[in-house]
Scaffold this active site. Structure first.
Site, PDB file in Angstrom:
ATOM      1  N   ARG A   1       0.817  -1.074  -0.005  1.00 57.13           N
ATOM      2  CA  ARG A   1       0.169  -0.208  -0.202  1.00 57.13           C
ATOM      3  C   ARG A   1       0.869   1.248   0.087  1.00 57.13           C
ATOM      4  NH1 ARG A   1      -0.881   4.820   2.618  1.00 57.13           N
ATOM      5  NH2 ARG A   1      -0.511   3.705   4.551  1.00 57.13           N
TER       6      ARG A   1
ATOM      7  N   HIS B   1      10.212   7.044   8.099  1.00 57.36           N
ATOM      8  CA  HIS B   1      10.935   7.493   6.614  1.00 57.36           C
ATOM      9  C   HIS B   1      12.288   7.485   6.696  1.00 57.36           C
ATOM     10  CE1 HIS B   1       7.117   7.554   4.227  1.00 57.36           C
ATOM     11  NE2 HIS B   1       6.524   7.394   5.293  1.00 57.36           N
TER      12      HIS B   1
ATOM     13  N   CYS C   1       5.232   9.741   0.057  1.00 57.71           N
ATOM     14  CA  CYS C   1       3.728  10.054   0.331  1.00 57.71           C
ATOM     15  C   CYS C   1       3.498  11.268  -0.962  1.00 57.71           C
ATOM     16  CB  CYS C   1       3.367  10.722   1.647  1.00 57.71           C
ATOM     17  SG  CYS C   1       1.741  11.833   1.782  1.00 57.71           S
TER      18      CYS C   1
END
Length: 297
Positions: free
Chosen positions: A15, A207, A238
């Protein structure tokens, strides 16, 4: 140092890892990726998200992906709003992730709502999901820093986490969305969260934008965290957070934990094989440490 003996890895590659890919990844490749991750020993995984295909076209096959979830794996589906949750209710999925940014600006860029508006929409939806025996995960974006507002105050992150726990969520996934957190900030925030919210599952989501993700993982371990989000191959980023690169690589986290004597029950060779499934079709070369070295023989 008092580290946990075991750590649970929540794999987010299918995802979070793929959502920002510019070219659509074939659905059958996604399915094979998910199956191989499960074969490597992953027991919890973000499979896909029910978002608007207009804004995130990579997730347009969410319904088909959910239908092929591996047995024995907690397959989590992201649903950012009421409409997404309604789509989840039409599937066999029983685990849902919702998300809100601590930063109002980030939240508006992401889902066109303020943080407060998002919470007002999600709180009754969470209550409904829990009444239907769903596992509900709350993803807390921009928990440390925001690309628009800068540093986020710990008290603001803690307050939002408390709201979610009061609404009944099972887990909090607290994210360093743009990879700006330093280890002392990771330790501080997660120590406070563990103390304030001892009865909820707590996961750290880092991240690797500035190559600090493993250091932050270590700091969170010291704070008592034993659940971590990571992405095989370090995939991700993102679309609404400028400059945010991939998630911390699952293979690097598993390798580090193994060297520390912490059990994950994940097979590194099989994990690399799973990354091989998607490596040829993604937009950048996979250059995570363990993966690169495994390819050198």
């Amino acid at each position: 140092m008092n580290f946990p003996k075991e750590v649970v890895i929540i794999e987010v590659g299918p995802r979070d890892g793929l959502q920002n890919e510019p070219q659509f990844v074939d659905t059958e490749i996604k399915k094979a990726f998910i199956q191989k991750l499960a074969a490597a020993g992953i027991k919890e995984m973000e499979l896909t998200s029910f978002v608007s295909p207009k804004w995130v076209p990579q997730m347009k096959d969410a319904g088909e992906i959910v239908q092929s979830a591996p047995e024995g794996v907690r397959g989590i589906v992201l649903a950012p709003n009421r409409k997404g949750i309604e789509r989840v209710l039409e599937t066999p999925c029983k685990s849902v992730a919702v998300f809100v940014g601590v930063s109002n600006t980030f939240n508006r860029k992401n889902i066109n709502k303020s943080t407060r508006e998002s919470m007002e929409e999600l709180q009754p939806a969470i209550e409904e999901l829990k009444a239907k025996n769903f596992f509900v995960r709350a993803c807390i974006s921009t928990a440390f820093y925001c690309p628009y507002e800068g540093k986020i105050q710990e008290d603001d992150t803690l307050a939002l986490c408390r709201e979610f726990v009061a609404a009944g969520v099972d887990e909090l996934s607290v994210a360093d969305t743009i990879g700006m957190a330093a280890p002392h900030e990771s330790y501080s925030l997660f120590s406070r969260l563990k103390e304030a919210l001892p009865d909820v599952l707590l996961a750290a989501h880092f991240h690797d934008t500035r190559k600090m993700a493993l250091a932050n993982t270590y700091a969170a371990l010291e704070a008592g965290v034993n659940r971590f989000d990571s992405s095989a191959g370090g995939l991700g980023g993102c679309p609404f957070a400028p400059g945010a690169t991939g998630n911390v690589a699952t293979e690097d986290v598993v390798y580090m934990l193994g060297r520390m004597g912490i059990e994950t029950s994940i097979d590194l060779d099989k994990l690399v094989a799973a990354v091989d499934t998607v490596a040829p079709v993604i937009s950048r070369q996979i250059d995570t440490g363990y993966y690169r070295l495994s390819k050198q023989g």
